[in-house]
Write a protein that holds these residues in place. Structure first.
Motif, mmCIF file in Angstrom:
data_model
loop_
_atom_site.group_PDB
_atom_site.id
_atom_site.type_symbol
_atom_site.label_atom_id
_atom_site.label_comp_id
_atom_site.label_asym_id
_atom_site.label_seq_id
_atom_site.Cartn_x
_atom_site.Cartn_y
_atom_site.Cartn_z
ATOM 1 N N VAL A 10 0.869 -1.200 0.008
ATOM 2 C CA VAL A 10 0.012 -0.070 -0.065
ATOM 3 C C VAL A 10 0.867 1.317 -0.050
ATOM 4 N N GLN A 11 0.141 2.349 -0.194
ATOM 5 C CA GLN A 11 0.976 3.451 -0.132
ATOM 6 C C GLN A 11 0.888 4.255 1.144
ATOM 7 N N ALA A 12 1.620 5.065 1.595
ATOM 8 C CA ALA A 12 1.758 5.957 2.771
ATOM 9 C C ALA A 12 0.340 6.722 2.673
ATOM 10 N N GLY A 13 -0.111 6.482 3.925
ATOM 11 C CA GLY A 13 -1.553 7.060 4.312
ATOM 12 C C GLY A 13 -2.877 6.226 4.055
ATOM 13 N N ASP A 14 -2.369 5.138 3.519
ATOM 14 C CA ASP A 14 -3.560 4.003 3.236
ATOM 15 C C ASP A 14 -3.871 3.320 4.455
ATOM 16 N N SER A 15 -4.976 2.483 4.613
ATOM 17 C CA SER A 15 -5.397 1.674 5.474
ATOM 18 C C SER A 15 -5.283 0.185 4.998
ATOM 19 N N LEU A 16 -5.294 -0.603 6.062
ATOM 20 C CA LEU A 16 -5.267 -2.109 5.979
ATOM 21 C C LEU A 16 -5.973 -2.589 7.160
ATOM 22 N N ARG A 17 -6.786 -3.655 7.017
ATOM 23 C CA ARG A 17 -7.449 -4.431 7.877
ATOM 24 C C ARG A 17 -6.847 -5.984 7.698
ATOM 25 N N LEU A 18 -5.934 -6.250 8.727
ATOM 26 C CA LEU A 18 -5.474 -7.631 9.038
ATOM 27 C C LEU A 18 -6.455 -8.572 9.736
ATOM 28 N N SER A 19 -6.601 -9.626 9.206
ATOM 29 C CA SER A 19 -7.506 -10.670 9.869
ATOM 30 C C SER A 19 -6.701 -11.995 10.273
ATOM 31 N N CYS A 20 -7.156 -12.377 11.404
ATOM 32 C CA CYS A 20 -6.467 -13.818 11.775
ATOM 33 C C CYS A 20 -7.459 -14.689 12.275
ATOM 34 N N SER A 21 -7.620 -15.874 11.508
ATOM 35 C CA SER A 21 -8.642 -16.858 11.542
ATOM 36 C C SER A 21 -8.276 -17.841 12.385
ATOM 37 N N ALA A 22 -8.930 -18.472 13.474
ATOM 38 C CA ALA A 22 -8.299 -19.432 14.268
ATOM 39 C C ALA A 22 -9.181 -20.737 14.153
ATOM 40 N N GLU A 89 7.625 3.002 7.878
ATOM 41 C CA GLU A 89 8.007 2.405 8.860
ATOM 42 C C GLU A 89 7.253 1.319 9.778
ATOM 43 N N ASP A 90 5.942 1.238 9.041
ATOM 44 C CA ASP A 90 5.040 0.180 9.373
ATOM 45 C C ASP A 90 5.327 -1.227 8.732
ATOM 46 N N THR A 91 6.185 -0.799 7.573
ATOM 47 C CA THR A 91 6.475 -2.117 6.802
ATOM 48 C C THR A 91 6.964 -3.247 7.835
ATOM 49 N N ALA A 92 6.529 -4.395 7.720
ATOM 50 C CA ALA A 92 6.713 -5.525 8.654
ATOM 51 C C ALA A 92 6.049 -6.648 8.201
ATOM 52 N N VAL A 93 6.367 -7.967 8.787
ATOM 53 C CA VAL A 93 5.521 -9.262 8.866
ATOM 54 C C VAL A 93 4.602 -9.057 10.108
ATOM 55 N N TYR A 94 3.328 -9.111 10.046
ATOM 56 C CA TYR A 94 2.742 -8.896 11.105
ATOM 57 C C TYR A 94 1.906 -10.549 11.291
ATOM 58 N N TYR A 95 2.023 -10.685 12.562
ATOM 59 C CA TYR A 95 1.817 -11.987 13.011
ATOM 60 C C TYR A 95 0.709 -12.036 14.124
ATOM 61 N N CYS A 96 -0.372 -12.987 14.126
ATOM 62 C CA CYS A 96 -1.216 -13.282 14.854
ATOM 63 C C CYS A 96 -0.683 -14.212 16.122
ATOM 64 N N TYR A 97 -0.966 -14.150 17.281
ATOM 65 C CA TYR A 97 -0.588 -14.765 18.591
ATOM 66 C C TYR A 97 -1.522 -15.210 19.558
ATOM 67 N N THR A 98 -1.448 -16.154 19.967
ATOM 68 C CA THR A 98 -2.202 -16.485 21.340
ATOM 69 C C THR A 98 -1.529 -17.409 22.202
ATOM 70 N N PRO A 99 -1.275 -17.498 23.474
ATOM 71 C CA PRO A 99 -0.727 -18.125 24.458
ATOM 72 C C PRO A 99 -1.836 -19.271 24.864
ATOM 73 N N ILE A 100 -1.591 -20.404 24.885
ATOM 74 C CA ILE A 100 -2.501 -21.524 25.523
ATOM 75 C C ILE A 100 -1.705 -22.319 26.471
ATOM 76 N N ARG A 101 -2.105 -22.199 27.709
ATOM 77 C CA ARG A 101 -1.450 -22.861 28.699
ATOM 78 C C ARG A 101 0.112 -22.497 28.810
ATOM 79 N N TRP A 106 1.671 -19.241 17.106
ATOM 80 C CA TRP A 106 1.758 -18.247 16.209
ATOM 81 C C TRP A 106 1.246 -18.436 14.636
ATOM 82 N N GLY A 107 0.716 -17.468 14.293
ATOM 83 C CA GLY A 107 0.373 -17.563 12.659
ATOM 84 C C GLY A 107 1.643 -17.758 11.824
#
Length: 116
Positions: A10-22, A89-101, A106-107
């Motif tokens: 995307v270009q600077a100023g744009d929006s994104l919505r990330l989803s994580c399905s479990a 500077e938001d450029t990155a790999v985005y990970y979904c996470y949950t701790p179980i016990r 990680w996704g």
């Protein structure tokens, strides 16, 4: 299993919505979170949300708090990260996470690239 989607270029100023399905979990009992891995840096916490969605947590950054919103839909077993006014500077790999016990799950990550 956690599967992220919604990343892209995307270009600077744009929006994104990330989803994580479990799947394979009782999703409504899980706290969920988003982390990101910026190039050349350690993976860092971005946002978290309680099992019922009533509490949200963000990185200790005024900038992230102002632009990112975490939410969830327990009926769809999905957690979201709405990212507005994206910056290079938001450029990155985005990970979904949950701790179980105490064990972290990680996704596979979704790449977000923001061009200037």
């Amino acid at each position: 299993q956690l599967v992220e989607s919604g990343g892209g270029l995307v270009q600077a100023g744009d929006s994104l919505r990330l989803s994580c399905s479990a799947s394979g979990y009782t999703f409504s009992r899980l706290g969920m979170g988003w982390f990101r891995h910026l190039p050349g840096k350690e993976r860092e916490f971005v946002a978290g949300i309680s099992p019922d969605g009533g509490r949200t947590y963000y990185a200790d950054s005024v900038d992230i708090r102002a632009r990112f919103t975490i939410s969830r839909d327990n009926a769809r077993n999905t957690v979201f990260l709405q990212m507005n006014s994206l910056k290079p500077e938001d450029t990155a790999v985005y990970y979904c996470y949950t701790p179980i016990r105490g064990v972290p799950y990680w996704g596979q990550g979704t790449q977000v690239t923001v061009s200037s």
